[in-house]
Design a protein around this motif. Sequence first.
Motif, PDB file in Angstrom:
ATOM      1  N   SER A  29     100.490  10.746  47.709  1.00  0.00           N
ATOM      2  CA  SER A  29     100.459   9.307  47.429  1.00  0.00           C
ATOM      3  C   SER A  29     101.056   8.497  48.572  1.00  0.00           C
ATOM      4  O   SER A  29     100.612   7.379  48.853  1.00  0.00           O
ATOM      5  CB  SER A  29     101.202   9.009  46.121  1.00  0.00           C
ATOM      6  N   SER A  30     102.052   9.037  49.241  1.00  0.00           N
ATOM      7  CA  SER A  30     102.664   8.308  50.359  1.00  0.00           C
ATOM      8  C   SER A  30     101.719   8.199  51.544  1.00  0.00           C
ATOM      9  O   SER A  30     101.809   7.246  52.337  1.00  0.00           O
ATOM     10  CB  SER A  30     103.961   9.004  50.787  1.00  0.00           C
ATOM     11  N   ILE A  31     100.810   9.160  51.681  1.00  0.00           N
ATOM     12  CA  ILE A  31      99.819   9.123  52.761  1.00  0.00           C
ATOM     13  C   ILE A  31      98.712   8.121  52.451  1.00  0.00           C
ATOM     14  O   ILE A  31      98.245   7.384  53.321  1.00  0.00           O
ATOM     15  CB  ILE A  31      99.222  10.526  53.003  1.00  0.00           C
ATOM     16  N   LEU A  32      98.304   8.062  51.196  1.00  0.00           N
ATOM     17  CA  LEU A  32      97.159   7.247  50.822  1.00  0.00           C
ATOM     18  C   LEU A  32      97.494   5.788  50.538  1.00  0.00           C
ATOM     19  O   LEU A  32      96.608   4.926  50.602  1.00  0.00           O
ATOM     20  CB  LEU A  32      96.466   7.847  49.590  1.00  0.00           C
ATOM     21  N   THR A  33      98.746   5.488  50.193  1.00  0.00           N
ATOM     22  CA  THR A  33      99.104   4.117  49.809  1.00  0.00           C
ATOM     23  C   THR A  33     100.433   3.696  50.442  1.00  0.00           C
ATOM     24  O   THR A  33     101.136   4.502  51.034  1.00  0.00           O
ATOM     25  CB  THR A  33      99.220   3.996  48.278  1.00  0.00           C
ATOM     26  N   LYS A  34     100.781   2.429  50.230  1.00  0.00           N
ATOM     27  CA  LYS A  34     101.989   1.866  50.842  1.00  0.00           C
ATOM     28  C   LYS A  34     103.057   1.465  49.826  1.00  0.00           C
ATOM     29  O   LYS A  34     104.225   1.802  49.971  1.00  0.00           O
ATOM     30  CB  LYS A  34     101.616   0.658  51.704  1.00  0.00           C
ATOM     31  N   THR A  35     102.653   0.724  48.799  1.00  0.00           N
ATOM     32  CA  THR A  35     103.645   0.216  47.843  1.00  0.00           C
ATOM     33  C   THR A  35     103.975   1.258  46.783  1.00  0.00           C
ATOM     34  O   THR A  35     103.196   2.170  46.517  1.00  0.00           O
ATOM     35  CB  THR A  35     103.131  -1.057  47.154  1.00  0.00           C
ATOM     36  N   SER A  36     105.135   1.095  46.145  1.00  0.00           N
ATOM     37  CA  SER A  36     105.597   2.045  45.121  1.00  0.00           C
ATOM     38  C   SER A  36     104.668   2.049  43.905  1.00  0.00           C
ATOM     39  O   SER A  36     104.400   3.101  43.315  1.00  0.00           O
ATOM     40  CB  SER A  36     107.021   1.708  44.688  1.00  0.00           C
ATOM     41  N   ASN A  37     104.165   0.877  43.521  1.00  0.00           N
ATOM     42  CA  ASN A  37     103.250   0.798  42.376  1.00  0.00           C
ATOM     43  C   ASN A  37     101.949   1.560  42.656  1.00  0.00           C
ATOM     44  O   ASN A  37     101.434   2.282  41.794  1.00  0.00           O
ATOM     45  CB  ASN A  37     102.929  -0.660  42.037  1.00  0.00           C
ATOM     46  N   GLU A  38     101.442   1.385  43.862  1.00  0.00           N
ATOM     47  CA  GLU A  38     100.217   2.091  44.245  1.00  0.00           C
ATOM     48  C   GLU A  38     100.456   3.593  44.284  1.00  0.00           C
ATOM     49  O   GLU A  38      99.590   4.377  43.891  1.00  0.00           O
ATOM     50  CB  GLU A  38      99.738   1.601  45.617  1.00  0.00           C
ATOM     51  N   ARG A  39     101.628   4.000  44.745  1.00  0.00           N
ATOM     52  CA  ARG A  39     101.928   5.429  44.835  1.00  0.00           C
ATOM     53  C   ARG A  39     101.972   6.076  43.459  1.00  0.00           C
ATOM     54  O   ARG A  39     101.480   7.192  43.274  1.00  0.00           O
ATOM     55  CB  ARG A  39     103.263   5.632  45.566  1.00  0.00           C
ATOM     56  N   GLU A  40     102.530   5.397  42.497  1.00  0.00           N
ATOM     57  CA  GLU A  40     102.568   5.937  41.143  1.00  0.00           C
ATOM     58  C   GLU A  40     101.151   6.052  40.576  1.00  0.00           C
ATOM     59  O   GLU A  40     100.830   7.003  39.859  1.00  0.00           O
ATOM     60  CB  GLU A  40     103.438   5.059  40.243  1.00  0.00           C
ATOM     61  N   MET A  41     100.318   5.085  40.890  1.00  0.00           N
ATOM     62  CA  MET A  41      98.938   5.122  40.434  1.00  0.00           C
ATOM     63  C   MET A  41      98.196   6.307  41.054  1.00  0.00           C
ATOM     64  O   MET A  41      97.501   7.056  40.357  1.00  0.00           O
ATOM     65  CB  MET A  41      98.217   3.820  40.814  1.00  0.00           C
ATOM     66  N   VAL A  42      98.360   6.512  42.357  1.00  0.00           N
ATOM     67  CA  VAL A  42      97.691   7.627  43.037  1.00  0.00           C
ATOM     68  C   VAL A  42      98.175   8.960  42.481  1.00  0.00           C
ATOM     69  O   VAL A  42      97.379   9.882  42.258  1.00  0.00           O
ATOM     70  CB  VAL A  42      97.927   7.564  44.560  1.00  0.00           C
ATOM     71  N   LYS A  43      99.474   9.079  42.247  1.00  0.00           N
ATOM     72  CA  LYS A  43     100.018  10.321  41.677  1.00  0.00           C
ATOM     73  C   LYS A  43      99.375  10.629  40.329  1.00  0.00           C
ATOM     74  O   LYS A  43      98.980  11.770  40.069  1.00  0.00           O
ATOM     75  CB  LYS A  43     101.542  10.203  41.515  1.00  0.00           C
ATOM     76  N   SER A  44      99.247   9.618  39.491  1.00  0.00           N
ATOM     77  CA  SER A  44      98.652   9.842  38.165  1.00  0.00           C
ATOM     78  C   SER A  44      97.167  10.174  38.281  1.00  0.00           C
ATOM     79  O   SER A  44      96.665  11.043  37.566  1.00  0.00           O
ATOM     80  CB  SER A  44      98.853   8.616  37.276  1.00  0.00           C
ATOM     81  N   PHE A  45      96.457   9.506  39.208  1.00  0.00           N
ATOM     82  CA  PHE A  45      95.033   9.778  39.411  1.00  0.00           C
ATOM     83  C   PHE A  45      94.819  11.210  39.908  1.00  0.00           C
ATOM     84  O   PHE A  45      93.940  11.926  39.429  1.00  0.00           O
ATOM     85  CB  PHE A  45      94.437   8.786  40.419  1.00  0.00           C
ATOM     86  N   MET A  46      95.622  11.613  40.897  1.00  0.00           N
ATOM     87  CA  MET A  46      95.501  12.962  41.457  1.00  0.00           C
ATOM     88  C   MET A  46      95.824  14.017  40.405  1.00  0.00           C
ATOM     89  O   MET A  46      95.170  15.052  40.328  1.00  0.00           O
ATOM     90  CB  MET A  46      96.432  13.116  42.665  1.00  0.00           C
ATOM     91  N   LEU A  47      96.842  13.750  39.601  1.00  0.00           N
ATOM     92  CA  LEU A  47      97.222  14.684  38.543  1.00  0.00           C
ATOM     93  C   LEU A  47      96.075  14.878  37.552  1.00  0.00           C
ATOM     94  O   LEU A  47      95.717  16.006  37.207  1.00  0.00           O
ATOM     95  CB  LEU A  47      98.471  14.176  37.828  1.00  0.00           C
ATOM     96  N   LEU A  48      95.485  13.783  37.123  1.00  0.00           N
ATOM     97  CA  LEU A  48      94.377  13.858  36.164  1.00  0.00           C
ATOM     98  C   LEU A  48      93.163  14.562  36.781  1.00  0.00           C
ATOM     99  O   LEU A  48      92.511  15.392  36.132  1.00  0.00           O
ATOM    100  CB  LEU A  48      93.987  12.447  35.716  1.00  0.00           C
TER     101      LEU A  48
END
Length: 381
Positions: free
Chosen positions: A274-293
């Motif tokens: 998530s840190s590679i794909l996004t910048k803000t903390s909110n976006e990172r949490e979203m990417v983490k959840s998307f990748m997990l699913l």
Amino acid sequence: MNYFGLNHKRNNISRDSLLLEIYTMNLPLYDLTLIVPTFNRQSFALRNMRYWSGRDIVMHVMDGTKLGLTPLQLAQLDDNIHYHHMPELSIGERLNEAIDLIETPYVTFLSDDEFFIPSALSSCISQLKADDELVSCMGLSIQFEYKNGNVIGRRFYQSLENYSLLQTDALERMLAHMDPYVMSSMNSVVRSVVWKRSMRLLCIGDLSTFNIGELLFELAVCFQGKTKVISEIMWLRSYENKIIIDHAKTKSFFIWWRSDDKSEDRSKLLSCISSILTKTSNEREMVKSFMLLALNRYVNTYDKIIIGKDFFNDIIVKIWLLIPNNIKNILRLVLKPFIKFNTTNLILLVAKEWSHEGVKTNFIELCEIEKVIQYFYKVEK
């Protein structure tokens, strides 16, 4: 170059039919960079470099072989070919270095022994230029090898036909991509900004343990935008060299992913992604959840497909082995109207057969590549 030096009469393909089906020769590819890693296969890498030398494409070859190509071998190549000898670096590290070399709007990845049809690359770029929401585009593939003096092949990755991820929602694209999984971006033409972010995932050191770098690259691309596959032959997938697939590593990923005591490690991996794909903390949490699913969907789907496929294939193979050859030939003829047998044939005939189903092919460029392969085995190798 004499594009008709081959005996096309032998292949039941006339010179006139080839001319009728060509679109435009030497379409410009100034906006495209080609990244080619190589290791201990310099003769194949050199074949590839010679093919692209002098064309309007930027090519970077990342060589991890202990001894590099000689100045004499490189002297014959034009300025669009850039050779980087990096024997001290792993493939992940070399690809990471390649990221900073890209200055064009689009980039694509190719193995050292494979080919792209130039006009198909141009078609993909046209698609990307026409649609801002599209981040990746590729064509169809033929697998080839050299045998008994001929370049033969068969349709490859047929699941790519009519494949696209055009959902507006990123999560929907990612879940659709994993159910079932189809490799549709790794060898595609990708917008450079998207490719660079995605390739950094493939370069994460710990991922080499699990053989999932490709998978994360694919997920990263479709997270960033829509992808599609056009009905045109683009990628000539080589079967000349032994393909090494470490199933033990792949299997270890599923064990690791499901282990209760590895939750912290999985969380660290998802945070890194998530840190590679996004910048803000909110976006990172979203990417983490998307990748997990998405990865959960991949693991669950993989189990169902592999278990069912192995069971079905085992039964079919056992029955087929019991049938006499003369009966097998009759069955092939009877079943041909109902079942597509992916048979091996001369590469031009494979493309010709596919063209009858509406798949575009630049036959002059395909003939040129066929000649390059034949020359390689008859003269160079």
